[in-house]
Design an enzyme around this catalytic site. Structure first.
Site, PDB file in Angstrom:
ATOM      1  N   ARG A 204       0.855  -1.181   0.000  1.00  0.00           N
ATOM      2  CA  ARG A 204       0.000   0.000   0.000  1.00  0.00           C
ATOM      3  C   ARG A 204       0.894   1.234   0.000  1.00  0.00           C
ATOM      4  NH1 ARG A 204      -5.244  -1.395   1.023  1.00  0.00           N
ATOM      5  NH2 ARG A 204      -5.639  -3.250   2.285  1.00  0.00           N
ATOM      6  N   THR A 212       0.334  -0.297  -5.437  1.00  0.00           N
ATOM      7  CA  THR A 212      -0.323  -1.294  -6.273  1.00  0.00           C
ATOM      8  C   THR A 212      -1.525  -1.906  -5.553  1.00  0.00           C
ATOM      9  OG1 THR A 212       1.681  -1.819  -7.503  1.00  0.00           O
ATOM     10  CG2 THR A 212      -0.016  -3.518  -7.425  1.00  0.00           C
ATOM     11  N   ASP A 265      18.598   7.224   2.047  1.00  0.00           N
ATOM     12  CA  ASP A 265      18.756   6.485   0.799  1.00  0.00           C
ATOM     13  C   ASP A 265      19.824   5.426   0.978  1.00  0.00           C
ATOM     14  OD1 ASP A 265      18.600   5.703  -1.809  1.00  0.00           O
ATOM     15  OD2 ASP A 265      19.828   7.337  -2.584  1.00  0.00           O
ATOM     16  N   LYS A 297      13.011   8.255  -7.373  1.00  0.00           N
ATOM     17  CA  LYS A 297      13.921   7.741  -6.347  1.00  0.00           C
ATOM     18  C   LYS A 297      15.350   7.606  -6.868  1.00  0.00           C
ATOM     19  CE  LYS A 297      12.211   4.697  -3.600  1.00  0.00           C
ATOM     20  NZ  LYS A 297      11.676   3.430  -3.053  1.00  0.00           N
TER      21      LYS A 297
END
Length: 500
Positions: A204, A212, A265, A297
């Site tokens: 989610r 998705t 990251d 990203k």
């Protein structure tokens, strides 16, 4: 469990997301006698179930002196009813955290250390502060390939692991950051219709306008447990379910909950997150989509190459074949951004509608072709033709309907009650789009919580616009959300850059 003081549990209805939190009065006998303070970690037992929670101390009459209040996460984990007895203890020392401290000071993460840490994380023994310390210790390139392998192996082994009656089990994944990129809902039915097994678990949204699972949920149930997931896959060859309901690699969900707000990251953590879930789901061959662009990203080709190499190396070490596809991340995919709006795009492609978004179709076909070739259903270079035929013939659409029915019944996505069109203020060509800002606009309109909310984007790169032509249409379920999103969008100079 030994000893422990007893209190009466009370549901407070406080949403702390996935973190179990407990509440005691400051003058509570247990609080005083045990020396508990705010942010203490406490062990709660009810009917043989144990939860480790973070304590918050209350200084007014929210609770009685013999009550312990529970957040929604703690309440779900313990079960029971208001007034049930709960035993409160000090938790055992968190021995694995010494390995986190060692990593902070530069020592490598060994296999044993990774296993102990992930075991404790999965059991809920780490507080959010301790999780943040572990995530920080592993970020910024601090995990080498050997450490990433150790962490991935530990995460894959911490939860349930699926096994399928096939030597080849395929999957695909996108590392994220690109609005509207809902290719999974197309790839799964194409691949399953061609006879491969594809048990797809999806997430989610946490910081995006739709995951998705959110988009799929507007079309069919996704919160299936493992027995139902297995039934659907054995019946239809594939599924599209919410990963949170099947508890594969449970440590990953807990780490992501803390990692996302930190905004750190880390290739190593990303690789461990992705591959641990694929391994736990029983996959043997995985195609991974890495969108590349300045507002997603992964922002450069070099970064995509390094991430791809790490994914392939770690996969090979753990017995899973990985193929990486670097894709265009300069603009959204399709037209809709938001659960239902993205679902409408998917339906248009599956039904071969003339006005279906071609960029979504082509991305899905490319990924499906790669999966079909990896899975041996098509020879090298032949996957695209098979994927195209499966989609054009209606086989993929029929398979998608069958998967939806097997998951609990297909339904129509909702439509928003309120819309507003934002128009171009001057003439010119669209030369840049900020994906992050577009996603923010969709979220302010109510997505993903409001399933029909979000936006429809009308101006892809290269579009020549006249004054007054539509840039995007906002969709909201209330006038207030619509006004809020509209005001934000109108203030953004670089949401869509138009060059005269």
């Amino acid at each position: 469990m030994s000893g422990g003081a007893s209190l009466r549990m009370r549901r407070l209805g406080i949403d702390t997301y996935q973190e179990p939190v407990a509440y005691m009065r400051s003058d509570c006998n247990v609080c005083k006698s045990e020396g508990f303070e705010a942010r203490s970690r406490i062990e709660l037992w009810r009917a043989g179930t144990c939860v480790v929670a973070t304590l918050n101390v209350v200084h007014f009459d929210l609770l009685a002196g013999d009550e312990i209040g529970l957040s929604e996460a703690a309440w779900r984990a313990l079960g029971g009813d208001d007034g049930d007895a709960v035993l409160v203890n000090h938790p055992a020392p968190l021995l694995s955290f010494s390995s986190v401290r060692a990593k902070i000071y530069g020592r490598p993460l060994t296999g044993d250390a990774a296993g102990a840490i992930i075991s404790d994380v999965s059991a809920g023994r780490y507080s959010d502060i301790e999780l943040a310390a572990f995530i920080t210790a592993c970020s910024g390139g601090r995990l080498d390939t050997a450490e990433t392998i150790a962490l991935t192996r530990a995460m894959a082994g911490a939860g349930q692991r699926l096994h399928w009656d096939s030597d080849i089990v395929v999957d695909k994944h996108c590392v994220g950051g690109l609005p509207g990129n809902r290719t999974t809902l197309l790839v799964v039915p194409i691949v399953a219709a061609c006879g491969l097994i594809m048990p797809k678990t999806s997430s989610r949204a946490i910081t995006s306008p739709a995951g998705t699972a959110d988009a799929m949920e507007t079309l069919a149930p996704v919160a299936l447990g493992l027995p139902d997931m297995r039934r659907v896959v054995e019946q239809e060859g594939g599924c599209i379910v919410w990963g949170g309901a099947v508890a594969l690699s449970p440590a990953d969900d807990l780490l992501i909950r803390v990692e996302r707000p930190l905004g750190l990251d880390s290739d190593g953590m990303l690789v461990a997150s992705v591959l641990s879930k694929k391994i736990a789901a029983g996959s043997t061959h995985v195609v991974i989509d890495i969108p590349v662009g300045r507002t997603v990203k992964v922002r450069s080709a070099d970064s995509a190459r390094a991430l791809g190499e790490r994914l392939i190396q770690v996969g090979a070490a753990l017995g899973i074949t990985v193929q990486v596809v670097a894709s265009d991340g300069t603009q959204p995919v399709g037209r809709g951004i938001g659960p239902a709006l993205e679902a409408f795009d998917v339906l248009a492609v599956l039904q071969n509608q003339a006005d279906a978004p071609d960029d979504l179709r082509q991305r899905a076909l490319l990924l499906a072709a790669s999966v079909l070739e990896m899975g041996g259903r098509a020879g090298p270079g032949q996957g695209m033709a098979l994927a195209r035929e499966t989609l054009a013939s209606g086989l993929a659409w029929r398979k998608f309907q069958s998967i939806c029915e097997a998951q609990g019944g297909m339904r129509s996505p909702p439509r928003s009650a309120h819309t507003h069109v934002l128009e171009a203020q001057h003439r010119g060509q669209v030369v840049a789009i900020d994906n992050r800002l577009l996603a923010q606009v969709a979220k302010l309109a109510g997505a993903p919580t409001a399933k029909a909310a979000g936006l429809v984007f009308h101006a892809p790169l290269g579009t020549t616009l006249e004054v007054g032509q539509p840039l995007l249409t906002l969709h909201a379920e209330s006038p207030g959300a619509l006004a809020y999103a509209r005001a934000f969008a109108e203030r953004q100079e670089h949401l869509v850059t138009i060059q005269s």
